[in-house]
Design a protein around this motif. Structure first.
Motif, PDB file in Angstrom:
ATOM      1  N   PRO A   8       0.819  -1.221   0.000  1.00  0.00           N
ATOM      2  CA  PRO A   8       0.000   0.000   0.000  1.00  0.00           C
ATOM      3  C   PRO A   8       0.848   1.264   0.000  1.00  0.00           C
ATOM      4  O   PRO A   8       0.303   2.363   0.039  1.00  0.00           O
ATOM      5  CB  PRO A   8      -0.774  -0.129   1.311  1.00  0.00           C
ATOM      6  CG  PRO A   8       0.191  -0.815   2.236  1.00  0.00           C
ATOM      7  CD  PRO A   8       1.012  -1.747   1.367  1.00  0.00           C
ATOM      8  N   ASP A  60      -2.603   0.914   7.874  1.00  0.00           N
ATOM      9  CA  ASP A  60      -1.799  -0.222   7.427  1.00  0.00           C
ATOM     10  C   ASP A  60      -0.625   0.269   6.579  1.00  0.00           C
ATOM     11  O   ASP A  60       0.333  -0.450   6.353  1.00  0.00           O
ATOM     12  CB  ASP A  60      -2.695  -1.148   6.591  1.00  0.00           C
ATOM     13  CG  ASP A  60      -1.958  -2.361   6.063  1.00  0.00           C
ATOM     14  OD1 ASP A  60      -1.313  -3.038   6.875  1.00  0.00           O
ATOM     15  OD2 ASP A  60      -2.036  -2.625   4.850  1.00  0.00           O
ATOM     16  N   SER A  61      -0.734   1.509   6.113  1.00  0.00           N
ATOM     17  CA  SER A  61       0.311   2.055   5.248  1.00  0.00           C
ATOM     18  C   SER A  61       1.172   3.047   6.020  1.00  0.00           C
ATOM     19  O   SER A  61       0.760   3.580   7.062  1.00  0.00           O
ATOM     20  CB  SER A  61      -0.312   2.761   4.049  1.00  0.00           C
ATOM     21  OG  SER A  61      -1.004   3.917   4.476  1.00  0.00           O
ATOM     22  N   MET A  62       2.343   3.304   5.485  1.00  0.00           N
ATOM     23  CA  MET A  62       3.262   4.245   6.121  1.00  0.00           C
ATOM     24  C   MET A  62       2.674   5.652   6.227  1.00  0.00           C
ATOM     25  O   MET A  62       3.016   6.405   7.123  1.00  0.00           O
ATOM     26  CB  MET A  62       4.557   4.322   5.301  1.00  0.00           C
ATOM     27  CG  MET A  62       5.394   3.071   5.315  1.00  0.00           C
ATOM     28  SD  MET A  62       6.579   3.067   3.943  1.00  0.00           S
ATOM     29  CE  MET A  62       7.441   4.616   4.201  1.00  0.00           C
ATOM     30  N   PHE A  86      -0.629   6.452   6.490  1.00  0.00           N
ATOM     31  CA  PHE A  86      -1.874   6.518   7.271  1.00  0.00           C
ATOM     32  C   PHE A  86      -3.088   6.933   6.449  1.00  0.00           C
ATOM     33  O   PHE A  86      -4.044   7.499   6.981  1.00  0.00           O
ATOM     34  CB  PHE A  86      -1.729   7.469   8.472  1.00  0.00           C
ATOM     35  CG  PHE A  86      -0.875   6.927   9.588  1.00  0.00           C
ATOM     36  CD1 PHE A  86       0.051   5.924   9.365  1.00  0.00           C
ATOM     37  CD2 PHE A  86      -0.980   7.426  10.872  1.00  0.00           C
ATOM     38  CE1 PHE A  86       0.846   5.419  10.389  1.00  0.00           C
ATOM     39  CE2 PHE A  86      -0.198   6.935  11.917  1.00  0.00           C
ATOM     40  CZ  PHE A  86       0.724   5.925  11.669  1.00  0.00           C
TER      41      PHE A  86
END
Lengths: 860, 97
Positions: A143, A465-467, A469
């Protein structure tokens, strides 16, 4: 018989090849004159509506990019394990096979461990072409993809509001019919950007026709210098002025389009005392008050004769009021006198402009076009990078767009037009076809979008879940947390179960395109391995492990340089045009098209099925043209399928290579679509209440807080961090603007553009108000320091001008390169972004836009 | 495929269903098998009426489908003409960032 060339030799080839420019993301149609394999001239393609044969100085100068002797020509491998700014990587030439083998092995390992450890970074300069790289991310399963600098600089706010209110990426005045355009921090038709060249022609014709143009901007440059009136405004305060103008329209002049508001907005939706909509208990649909029937009905009830916009009504035992009434009351406290204190624009000017805008809109008038009677509202309020580039970007754009909405000047004749929100397709195939549709609560969602996630209805907020946000902030596009000073802190607090290990970069120079270089350098240092497709070695390259020599836009194929049409196809009446980009010069050295390389890497890794399906999604391929997951394809084959899918088998890639572009006429119901499509837009953003509460419930448990005002259903002016600096030594606001001669930092190495920039008084200098400078003893041409309240400093020579707000410090583009690998660019201009903080505090908690102004002091 | 396969830790599965099964019924069964993570990535909401997520494209026998066919019987012929198979691909896009 071959004609002789200048050297007396026979000319074997003399061709004009149609293609598309990509020296900025405008994607204007070009044709290149090639003689014996050498491109000798680039000009606009008169056969395409994307420019109509016109091209800007940057496009003409593209030839210098093609033949620049400083291009990267071979794969390179770093030999120095130490990384950092100014650290020599010790580049060693390697083979493509060596490069691809190392990249593939590393990616296979990462994918086996956790695919989220791969981050894909692309440049905004080549968008939308660069978005193709996201398909690799989808196939890989990460993601973590971002347009480094894009979004957080250009349009996290503007694009989302454009999508929610106009079903488009951006908006322009209907240049053909608009009589009064007010620009807030925008240069549409006067500079770079979406559909830049076509808009320049349209804007010029509109001014000749008599369109009055007012530009609200801290600096009088590309748009303001050609306008009837320049309104200097304090940096980052546009929302205050817009809200005061809406107040004048609604409460002082009583100018609003009641019919439009009733039928095309949620203005009549009843609002409960808690701010949420009153809803039908059975269907859950929002209710309106039918004045004729004296009762509440659902908003889509065909029996509603007259939906109330004003008043208080008892529904389900509660006193409810229409959203429009709440808007009218909300803006009452936003008087021109209140706005004057914030903006520096006099109350009289604000009041006058509101009156002019309201009168120009001619509420209630109609016009007949192509035999169809349509609403005629020849006034438009436009916003873009300048206005939206602040912490409160969502409310700024919303507030400005309310000017269009209250007078009904949205996507109707003469008003503010989204870029092509409706397309019924080519007459022979009906493709591409897209139309906005009614979604939750009858509100509009775009028919097409640049990214997979549509702006409305926003997705349910989720634990990130992703860096970056983005799951937590569903109205965002791109997140500064991908390169922020506090990213590790937030990753820890939210228990992000992985850390980035590998970065795959396509043309972005994030060390310059995001914010201050120290912060970005620190984030780059966290990667074990960085591979980068590049045209030139740049500041970012110092952190890379492998450099892959990319082909330039004049050496590659792209079947859709101007699609989706909501991005860079000219809006308004005229022709549809679908050009292709194709190589106009042969590849030399060991340069390769990054698209082909990436496709090859995917197949090499065994990701073929995923990659083919991702390409099917990206290009909208299905039926006979759907890529078979079990096969491998060249990029030419993919492009051929895309074109046949849209335009039929007779218009395949070979046809497009010869003709360059397919055109067909726009229909009036496509251009002025609002009366033809049964959708409403929200002037009261009720959905923000629930959205904000859900985000807060997740974020607060991890110590991430924000001012609830950002999620209020009606816009408010909220200060940037720069406005709250109390230290009197820092008394000026530094900002940057897009230079018409440059595309961010990408074109600084171009010798022709450098020559023009050296002749331009502002491209490489700091614009400072003459009187402001005099009080400080600063003279024209002096070298000064610009120092932010956070202690960051840049230096440059000043150019004094009356054409900048007395509190403004204006810096052009993204200059100030320091890499020795770009000798033309090195040391020219000022690196504004070095003044910017990159952290959550400076980020909009709705759309994650980065604040792009800094409170500074100027010293010699 | 892609992030969806990672999330539910399955890339490929075979389901037996009665003739006339709708896409919605099939998705409900998959959600029952793979849990809320599947449902979230395929449906926009957890409660009815459940429209499809816009960023997850579903291909049924090679044709991209949308909400309009959610409650229609699935067409067959996925593996070859005349077969009773239905071949379905799920491919989520992601905006990144």
């Amino acid at each position: 018989m071959a004609a002789p060339n200048g050297k007396g030799q026979a000319v074997r080839e003399d061709r004009w090849i149609p293609s598309a420019c990509t020296i900025c993301y405008g994607g204007c149609s070009i044709r290149a004159h090639r003689v014996d394999g050498t491109v000798v001239k680039i000009e606009g393609n008169p056969a395409s509506p994307v420019g109509n044969g016109k091209i800007c100085a940057k496009g003409l100068a593209g030839i210098m990019l093609l033949y620049d002797p400083n291009r990267v020509n071979y794969p390179l491998r770093r030999t120095n394990p130490k990384k950092g700014m100014g650290v020599d990587p010790g580049w060693k030439r390697i083979t493509w096979e060596e490069a691809l083998e190392e990249i593939t092995v590393r990616m296979e390992k990462i994918r086996a461990e956790d695919p989220r450890q791969l981050m894909i970074q692309v440049t905004t300069t080549l968008a939308p072409s660069s978005l193709l790289f996201f398909t690799f991310g989808w196939a890989f399963g990460t993601p973590n993809m971002w347009v480094a600098g894009g979004g957080i600089h250009c349009g996290n706010g503007a694009h989302a509001v454009g999508g929610i209110m106009h079903a488009s990426w951006s908006l322009v005045p209907d240049f053909k019919h608009c009589n009064y355009a007010i620009y807030f921090g925008a240069s549409k038709g006067h500079g770079a950007g979406h559909a830049s060249t076509p808009n320049m022609e349209l804007a010029a014709d509109a001014r000749v026709r008599g369109m009055r143009m007012v530009v609200v901007d801290p600096i009088c440059n590309f748009a303001a210098s050609k306008a009837n009136e320049w309104v200097p405004i304090r940096v980052g305060t546009d929302a205050a002025m817009a809200l005061a103008m809406v107040n004048c329209l609604l409460n002082e002049f009583g100018i609003y389009d009641a019919e439009y508001l009733k039928s095309k907005t949620n203005g009549p939706y009843l609002v409960r005392p808690d701010g949420t909509h009153a809803r039908d208990p059975q269907s859950g649909k929002p209710l309106v008050w039918d004045v004729a029937a004296g009762m509440a009905k659902t908003h889509d009830d065909a029996s509603v004769k007259d939906a109330a916009l004003l008043g208080t009504y008892t529904v389900n035992g509660e006193a409810c009021r229409p959203g429009f009434e709440l808007l009218r009351e909300h803006v009452k406290s936003h008087s021109p006198e209140w706005a004057e204190k914030i903006t520096g624009v006099s109350a009289a000017t604000i009041r006058r402009l509101a009156r002019e805008f309201g009168d120009a809109a001619r509420v209630g008038s109609t016009i007949v076009l192509d035999g169809v009677r349509l609403p005629y509202r020849p006034a438009a309020a436009i916003y873009f990078r300048g206005a939206q580039g602040h912490k409160n970007s969502s409310h700024i754009c919303f507030a400005i767009d309310l000017l269009n909405q209250v007078v009904g000047a949205a996507d109707v004749v003469g008003g503010a037009l989204g870029f092509n929100p409706v397309c019924h397709g080519h007459p022979e195939t009906g493709r591409p076809r897209y139309v906005p549709r009614a979604e939750r609560d009858g509100l509009m969602t775009p028919g097409t979008w640049m990214l997979p996630h549509l702006p409305y209805p926003p997705a349910e907020p989720r634990h990130p879940d992703s860096m970056g946000f983005i799951e937590l902030f569903p109205l965002s596009h791109v997140s500064p947390l991908m390169a922020s000073a506090d990213q590790e802190q937030w990753w820890q607090r939210f228990d992000l179960p992985y850390r980035p290990k590998m970065l795959l970069n396509y043309g972005a120079n994030s060390l310059m395109s995001v914010g201050n270089k120290e912060t970005v350098a620190e984030t780059l240092g966290k990667f074990d391995f960085i591979a980068s497709f590049d045209l030139f070695l740049n500041e970012f390259s110092d952190f890379a492990d492998i450099i892959l020599p990319d082909a330039s836009y004049l050496e590659v194929l792209d079947p859709r340089p101007n699609f989706p049409f909501i991005f860079n196809h000219p809006a308004g009446p005229g022709m549809w045009g679908w050009p292709i980009r194709q190589p106009v010069a042969p590849l030399t050295h060991e340069r390769r098209s990054a698209r082909e390389v990436l496709l090859g890497v995917a197949y090499r890794m065994g990701l073929g099925p995923e990659m083919n399906m991702a390409l099917n999604v990206f290009y909208g391929l299905d039926g006979p043209q759907m890529l078979d997951p079990k096969r491998t394809y060249t990029f030419e084959e993919v492009a051929d399928r895309e074109l046949q899918h849209k335009f039929g088998p007779e218009h395949d890639l070979a046809w497009f290579k010869e003709h360059g572009v397919i055109t067909w006429p726009k229909k009036v119901e496509e251009v002025y679509w609002r009366p033809f499509v049964d959708v409403r837009v929200p002037i009261y953003w009720e959905f923000m209440i629930g959205l904000g509460a859900k985000i807060r419930a997740i974020a607060a448990t991890r110590g991430m807080t924000f001012d609830p005002a950002y999620y209020s259903p009606l816009p408010e002016w909220l200060p940037c961090p720069a406005h709250e600096v109390k230290d009197p030594r820092y008394d000026l606001y530094a900002f940057y603007y897009r230079d018409v001669l440059h595309t961010n930092g990408f074109t600084m190495e171009n010798p022709w553009l450098d020559e023009a920039s050296r002749m331009d008084p502002y491209s490489y200098r700091i614009a400072l108000n003459t009187e402001t400078a005099r009080r400080r003893g600063i003279r024209d041409g002096d070298t000064v320091w610009i120092e932010s309240a956070a202690g960051r400093r840049v230096s440059g020579r000043v150019r004094l001008t009356e054409g900048i707000h007395p509190e403004g410090v204006g810096i052009a583009a993204c200059a100030g390169h320091w890499t020795r690998h770009q000798p033309v660019a090195q040391g020219k201009g000022v690196f504004f972004n070095d003044l910017l903080e990159v952290d959550y505090e400076h980020t909009n908690p709705v759309n994650l836009n980065l604040d792009l102004c800094a409170k500074v002091r100027v010293t010699k | 495929m892609g992030p969806l396969a990672n999330a539910i830790r399955t890339r490929e599965t075979v389901l037996a269903g009665a003739a006339g099964m709708t896409l919605r019924e099939l998705l409900d069964r998959l959600e029952a098998r793979y849990g809320a993570e599947f449902g979230h990535r395929v449906f926009r909401t957890a409660t009815p009426p459940r429209a499809l997520q816009m960023h997850t494209r579903i291909f049924v026998n090679g044709n991209a489908v949308d909400d309009a066919v959610l409650d229609e019987p699935l067409s067959t012929g996925g593996s070859e003409p005349g077969s009773s198979d239905v071949l379905i691909y799920f491919m989520p896009g992601a905006s990144g960032g």
